[in-house]
Design a protein around this motif. Structure first.
Motif, mmCIF file in Angstrom:
data_model
loop_
_atom_site.group_PDB
_atom_site.id
_atom_site.type_symbol
_atom_site.label_atom_id
_atom_site.label_comp_id
_atom_site.label_asym_id
_atom_site.label_seq_id
_atom_site.Cartn_x
_atom_site.Cartn_y
_atom_site.Cartn_z
ATOM 1 N N GLU A 172 0.248 -0.898 -0.227
ATOM 2 C CA GLU A 172 0.112 0.049 -0.610
ATOM 3 C C GLU A 172 0.687 1.505 0.136
ATOM 4 O OE1 GLU A 172 -2.536 -0.126 3.349
ATOM 5 O OE2 GLU A 172 -4.034 -1.757 2.314
ATOM 6 N N ASP A 173 0.353 2.248 -0.561
ATOM 7 C CA ASP A 173 1.329 3.817 -0.461
ATOM 8 C C ASP A 173 1.392 4.072 0.842
ATOM 9 O OD1 ASP A 173 2.116 6.426 -2.165
ATOM 10 O OD2 ASP A 173 0.206 6.996 -1.571
ATOM 11 N N ALA A 174 1.874 4.921 1.049
ATOM 12 C CA ALA A 174 2.161 5.368 2.458
ATOM 13 C C ALA A 174 0.972 6.589 2.240
ATOM 14 C CB ALA A 174 2.826 6.425 2.664
ATOM 15 N N VAL A 175 0.548 7.373 1.397
ATOM 16 C CA VAL A 175 -0.056 8.471 1.656
ATOM 17 C C VAL A 175 -1.717 7.938 1.274
ATOM 18 C CG1 VAL A 175 -0.757 10.247 0.514
ATOM 19 C CG2 VAL A 175 1.371 10.256 0.897
ATOM 20 N N ASN A 176 -1.489 6.778 -0.126
ATOM 21 C CA ASN A 176 -2.981 6.789 -0.626
ATOM 22 C C ASN A 176 -3.357 4.998 -0.279
ATOM 23 O OD1 ASN A 176 -5.482 6.282 -2.125
ATOM 24 N ND2 ASN A 176 -5.155 7.804 -3.291
ATOM 25 N N LYS A 177 -4.515 4.750 0.403
ATOM 26 C CA LYS A 177 -4.255 3.332 1.013
ATOM 27 C C LYS A 177 -4.798 2.199 -0.736
ATOM 28 C CE LYS A 177 -2.437 3.692 4.275
ATOM 29 N NZ LYS A 177 -1.497 3.340 5.338
ATOM 30 N N LYS A 178 -5.548 3.301 -1.387
ATOM 31 C CA LYS A 178 -6.286 2.864 -2.468
ATOM 32 C C LYS A 178 -4.965 2.211 -3.318
ATOM 33 C CE LYS A 178 -10.829 4.649 -1.917
ATOM 34 N NZ LYS A 178 -11.962 5.723 -3.100
ATOM 35 N N ILE A 179 -3.858 3.035 -3.747
ATOM 36 C CA ILE A 179 -2.815 3.235 -4.609
ATOM 37 C C ILE A 179 -2.023 1.431 -4.335
ATOM 38 C CG2 ILE A 179 -0.640 4.203 -5.522
ATOM 39 C CD1 ILE A 179 -1.794 6.218 -5.294
ATOM 40 N N LYS A 180 -1.515 0.356 -4.954
ATOM 41 C CA LYS A 180 -1.182 -0.435 -4.521
ATOM 42 C C LYS A 180 0.373 -0.246 -5.679
ATOM 43 C CE LYS A 180 -3.905 -2.854 -2.065
ATOM 44 N NZ LYS A 180 -4.209 -1.746 -1.220
ATOM 45 N N LYS A 181 1.391 0.242 -4.564
ATOM 46 C CA LYS A 181 2.864 -0.384 -5.637
ATOM 47 C C LYS A 181 3.323 -1.504 -5.272
ATOM 48 C CE LYS A 181 3.750 4.199 -4.420
ATOM 49 N NZ LYS A 181 4.971 5.272 -4.227
ATOM 50 N N LEU A 182 4.050 -2.364 -6.571
ATOM 51 C CA LEU A 182 4.268 -3.346 -7.279
ATOM 52 C C LEU A 182 6.717 -3.888 -6.271
ATOM 53 C CD1 LEU A 182 2.731 -3.606 -10.877
ATOM 54 C CD2 LEU A 182 1.980 -4.212 -8.036
ATOM 55 N N PHE A 183 6.236 -3.839 -6.345
ATOM 56 C CA PHE A 183 7.901 -4.412 -5.587
ATOM 57 C C PHE A 183 8.777 -5.427 -6.224
ATOM 58 C CE2 PHE A 183 6.249 -0.731 -3.177
ATOM 59 C CZ PHE A 183 7.188 0.341 -3.315
ATOM 60 N N PRO A 184 10.048 -5.813 -6.550
ATOM 61 C CA PRO A 184 10.627 -7.313 -6.811
ATOM 62 C C PRO A 184 10.691 -7.285 -5.559
ATOM 63 C CG PRO A 184 12.131 -5.954 -6.874
ATOM 64 C CD PRO A 184 10.496 -4.789 -7.211
ATOM 65 N N THR A 185 10.474 -9.376 -5.510
ATOM 66 C CA THR A 185 11.228 -10.288 -4.060
ATOM 67 C C THR A 185 12.403 -10.373 -4.404
ATOM 68 O OG1 THR A 185 10.343 -12.146 -5.190
ATOM 69 C CG2 THR A 185 8.809 -10.310 -4.137
ATOM 70 N N ASP A 186 13.137 -10.939 -3.078
ATOM 71 C CA ASP A 186 14.393 -11.915 -3.415
ATOM 72 C C ASP A 186 14.331 -12.991 -5.016
ATOM 73 O OD1 ASP A 186 14.986 -10.369 -1.456
ATOM 74 O OD2 ASP A 186 15.084 -11.749 0.400
ATOM 75 N N LYS A 187 13.233 -13.295 -4.335
ATOM 76 C CA LYS A 187 12.887 -14.435 -5.746
ATOM 77 C C LYS A 187 13.138 -13.519 -7.396
ATOM 78 C CE LYS A 187 9.941 -18.292 -7.730
ATOM 79 N NZ LYS A 187 8.713 -19.215 -7.199
ATOM 80 N N ALA A 188 12.298 -12.737 -7.182
ATOM 81 C CA ALA A 188 13.370 -12.112 -8.461
ATOM 82 C C ALA A 188 14.280 -11.327 -8.594
ATOM 83 C CB ALA A 188 11.843 -10.397 -8.516
ATOM 84 N N SER A 189 15.077 -10.731 -7.395
ATOM 85 C CA SER A 189 15.973 -10.470 -7.735
ATOM 86 C C SER A 189 17.521 -11.699 -8.212
ATOM 87 C CB SER A 189 17.003 -10.402 -6.224
ATOM 88 O OG SER A 189 16.178 -8.793 -5.955
ATOM 89 N N THR A 190 16.967 -12.484 -7.941
ATOM 90 C CA THR A 190 17.820 -13.861 -7.944
ATOM 91 C C THR A 190 18.000 -14.316 -10.153
ATOM 92 O OG1 THR A 190 17.083 -15.362 -6.130
ATOM 93 C CG2 THR A 190 18.076 -16.754 -7.892
ATOM 94 N N VAL A 191 16.416 -13.842 -10.170
ATOM 95 C CA VAL A 191 15.841 -14.530 -12.091
ATOM 96 C C VAL A 191 16.619 -13.234 -12.234
ATOM 97 C CG1 VAL A 191 14.498 -15.070 -13.470
ATOM 98 C CG2 VAL A 191 14.642 -15.844 -11.403
ATOM 99 N N TYR A 192 16.228 -12.102 -12.321
ATOM 100 C CA TYR A 192 16.648 -10.607 -13.259
ATOM 101 C C TYR A 192 17.892 -11.004 -13.653
ATOM 102 C CZ TYR A 192 17.664 -5.979 -14.458
ATOM 103 O OH TYR A 192 17.870 -5.415 -15.340
ATOM 104 N N PRO A 193 18.944 -10.956 -13.064
ATOM 105 C CA PRO A 193 20.342 -10.887 -13.608
ATOM 106 C C PRO A 193 20.125 -11.819 -14.808
ATOM 107 C CG PRO A 193 20.363 -11.144 -11.277
ATOM 108 C CD PRO A 193 19.802 -11.206 -11.545
ATOM 109 N N ILE A 194 19.422 -13.173 -14.717
ATOM 110 C CA ILE A 194 19.475 -13.970 -16.241
ATOM 111 C C ILE A 194 18.580 -13.370 -16.572
ATOM 112 C CG2 ILE A 194 18.554 -16.382 -16.568
ATOM 113 C CD1 ILE A 194 18.949 -16.688 -13.859
#
Length: 150
Positions: free
Chosen positions: A78-100
């Motif tokens: 959730e966005d800190a200011v507007n709870k309706k807004i959902k922000k997307l973040f990579p997880t550790d799993k994504a960090s493992t695959v991204y270099p590939i």
């Protein structure tokens, strides 16, 4: 007139097919890698901006995002200011695959541009940006429910 868009389409479909096959072992199919790369490179992006960046409709983006979330590649916060807004973040799993994914993209660039001079590559890049900007006008128009005049 040369069939430039057909050529561009064949290139895009070929690279997409290659990626779908090569990334299957990471459980990334049907272009999900595109979303994952953009989220990784733009942490905190919102779904609407991501769809706009990739040039897909919101429903298509929502399906891909939901699947990536279920697979543990991304998380919504959730966005800190507007709870309706959902922000997307990579997880550790994504960090493992991204270099590939990044290596594959760099490799595809090298293969596609083999034999091109640095100047030709720069010219091609700028010409393709112009083509994209021209097409974006129609994309925005049609996306709003309008029909183009042929």
């Amino acid at each position: 007139m040369k069939e430039i868009l057909r050529e561009m389409g064949m290139i895009a479909r070929s690279l997409d097919s290659i990626s779908n096959i090569e990334f299957k072992e990471y459980d990334l199919t049907k272009g999900q890698y595109l979303y994952l790369v953009r989220i990784y490179e733009n942490p905190g992006i919102i779904q609407e901006k991501l769809a706009e960046m990739i040039k897909v409709d919101r429903t298509t983006a929502a399906r891909a995002i939901k699947k990536l979330e279920m697979q543990g590649f991304i998380e919504k916060k959730e966005d800190a200011v507007n709870k309706k807004i959902k922000k997307l973040f990579p997880t550790d799993k994504a960090s493992t695959v991204y270099p590939i994914l990044k290596r594959e993209g760099d490799h595809s660039d090298r293969v596609a541009l083999a034999g091109f001079s640095e100047e030709e590559t720069e010219i091609l890049f700028h010409l393709l940006q112009r083509v994209r900007k021209n097409i974006e006008v129609d994309w925005e128009y049609v996306k709003k429910g309008n029909k183009r005049n042929y």
